[in-house]
Design a protein around this motif. Structure first.
Motif: not given
Length: 242
Positions: A102-109, A129-135, A98-100
């Motif tokens: 995010n630093h490279h302009d990429v969000t993971w969900v 810890k990564f973001p995880w959302v519900s659809s 994740l830190p790598h």
């Protein structure tokens, strides 16, 4: 299992022959990556709403201020008791990246159809810890061909991995990875999706096992995999269903 035992000179000759194939694979991967980046894009005009710990969020909101978004379609249905072991195996490799990213302009969900409280409980169990959302209640999973209604599964064919497959080969949830781009105007585009074994290279453990003497040592695709807190019970059969 034991391979042929040879002299160091014979081994070196065989290893050099394999090196040529490895270099060919690397060049092919570079070519595939370039072709992936050259794919045309589709504008995403449909509004999607996701349940997140911060409340309702749109697809554009999930970018979290970055221009690139990777969504992992995690198999966890509304009535499932736990996440898919294979998806869980892949997810075990995400937090350190994740830190790598995010630093490279990429969000993971990660996105699942399970309600947010069920996602949160399984996330706590796994320690992620990564973001995880519900659809849940959204068309998102159905539009990106990773969720299937009972009506879908009652048909002669369902659409998955860019082709029509037998419903018997599908579950109500299947895995995938989708990439999105958001420009300075706030417009969102869909450049890429990958399904089935397509995201396999994200699973670093498999890449390491490929270099071990016994390789993956599997009788079926990832049949040896358990959720990381289940290995004490070696008899527990992995399942992606419920």
């Amino acid at each position: 299992m034991q391979n042929e035992v040879v002299s160091r000179e014979q081994w070196l000759a065989a290893r050099r022959a394999l090196l040529l194939k490895e270099k060919e694979t690397t060049r092919l991967r570079d070519s595939v990556n370039a072709a992936r980046l050259a794919l045309p894009w589709v504008r995403v005009d449909k509004d999607y709403a996701f349940d997140t710990p911060e409340g309702k969020r749109s697809l554009a909101d999930l970018f979290d201020g970055r221009s690139q978004l990777l969504i992992y379609h995690f198999m966890l249905g509304p009535d499932w008791e736990a996440g898919c072991p294979g998806c869980s195996f892949l997810a075990d490799h995400v937090d350190g990246a994740l830190p790598h990213l995010n630093h490279h302009d990429v969000t993971w969900v990660a996105v699942s159809r399970a309600p947010l409280e069920k996602i949160a409980a399984y996330k706590r169990r796994m320690g992620w810890k990564f973001p995880w959302v519900s659809s849940f209640g959204s068309d998102f999973n159905f539009d990106y061909h990773v969720s299937f209604s009972p009506e879908d599964l009652a048909k002669d064919k369902v659409f998955y991995n860019f082709t029509a497959i037998e419903p018997a080969e599908a579950h109500d949830e299947l895995p995938g990875l989708s990439a999105f781009y958001r420009n300075d105007k706030g417009e969102v585009f869909h450049p890429y999706s990958s399904y089935a074994r397509g995201p396999e290279e994200l699973i670093g453990t498999l890449m390491i096992l490929d270099r071990a003497p016994k390789g993956r040592n599997e009788q079926g695709t990832m049949n040896f995999v358990r959720r990381h807190d289940e290995y004490e019970d070696a008899q527990t059969a992995p399942s992606c269903c419920h």
